[in-house]
Scaffold this active site. Sequence first.
Site, PDB file in Angstrom:
ATOM      1  N   GLU A 120       1.127  -1.513   0.291  1.00 46.17           N
ATOM      2  CA  GLU A 120      -0.285   0.100   0.245  1.00 46.17           C
ATOM      3  C   GLU A 120       0.864   1.853   0.688  1.00 46.17           C
ATOM      4  OE1 GLU A 120      -2.634   2.360   3.337  1.00 46.17           O
ATOM      5  OE2 GLU A 120      -2.813   0.253   3.243  1.00 46.17           O
ATOM      6  N   GLU A 177      -3.727  11.137   3.300  1.00 40.70           N
ATOM      7  CA  GLU A 177      -4.275  10.633   4.422  1.00 40.70           C
ATOM      8  C   GLU A 177      -4.138  11.838   5.287  1.00 40.70           C
ATOM      9  OE1 GLU A 177      -4.958   6.733   6.919  1.00 40.70           O
ATOM     10  OE2 GLU A 177      -3.045   7.432   6.315  1.00 40.70           O
TER      11      GLU A 177
END
Length: 351
Positions: free
Chosen positions: A185, A190
């Site tokens: 990932e 974020e």
Amino acid sequence: MKTTTFLLLLLPLSFNLNSCTKDSAEITAPPPVLITPKPTPEVTDYKLIAVPADAGTGKKWEFQTDMSDDFEYTYATSSSKTTFGDGKWTNFYHNAWDGPGLTKWKHENVTIVDGVLKLITTRLSGETKDYDYGGATITGKATRLGAVVSNKQIVYPVYIESRIKIANSVNTSGAWMLSPDDTQEIDFMEAWGGKAARNNVTGGRLFSKTIHLSHHVFIRSPFQDYQPADVTTWYTDTKVGDWSDAYHRYGVYWKSPTELEYYIDGVLVQSTNSLDTSGSKDGIDPKSYTSPTKETASRTGLNKPMDILFTMEDQNWRAGIGCTPTDEEIKDTDGHTMKIDWIRIFKPVNK
């Protein structure tokens, strides 16, 4: 860009050189003419904005039409799983999982309005969800959120960038990539953009003023996860303030399995790499989780093709400390919407 003002003095066409007495008619110069040059127009075509990463010696960046998207089309919100954007996207996650913590990803929480892809937050009265926090099972109000996944994968070397306005919510706004087997990932944005006071109390970190830039490598069974945890994975900019106030460009150059470069608004803000092949300073996979077996010393790094994901999430570790939106906060639909203006992808090719 500095603007320069030029002063142009226009002299009279003729005058009497011998007129030097008080009786002579006064000559009055005309007022100055101010000429202001036009500013250089801003580049608004997302294909033409300069790629901030270096493509490499003898290389140039090539725009990837098949996965880039400006969302300048109509998409009718659907209560079922559908594709859109000429098949580029699906209005859900990349498998049947409906999200972490109190999250319930719903097809109808994805829409496109005026060329902007929107992930919307809603809540259904009486709907709950169980989640794990600190080893205990907790039940709370479910939060319905949007998720979008690409229907093709990308793989290094590649530059990916998106112009996004994160939500003014204690929930997570995320732009990331994940291998179909959920073992590798890359999170190139974020954020927890909510300005609510309780959003900025965890560990003293001001989440509304911070962007998280990181990656994971996993072993699924038994579950193990490595993610860099040092302070460099949290980016702040004193000139920005709260990230949810405006659109910003978030990008990553996935240069190789062992090299990542993160960019915000065209500026390199973080690099992560494998500095030492012995593993003692490896910032990508120091625990050899990307090895065929954990015991072998041979690591592949971030080498798998990955799906592109845009998601909002009501995560376990946040909900467990009360950072889930209240019903009153969710009434601010616009504030609790993650907005994606465009996404663009470039590959380095020979000149």
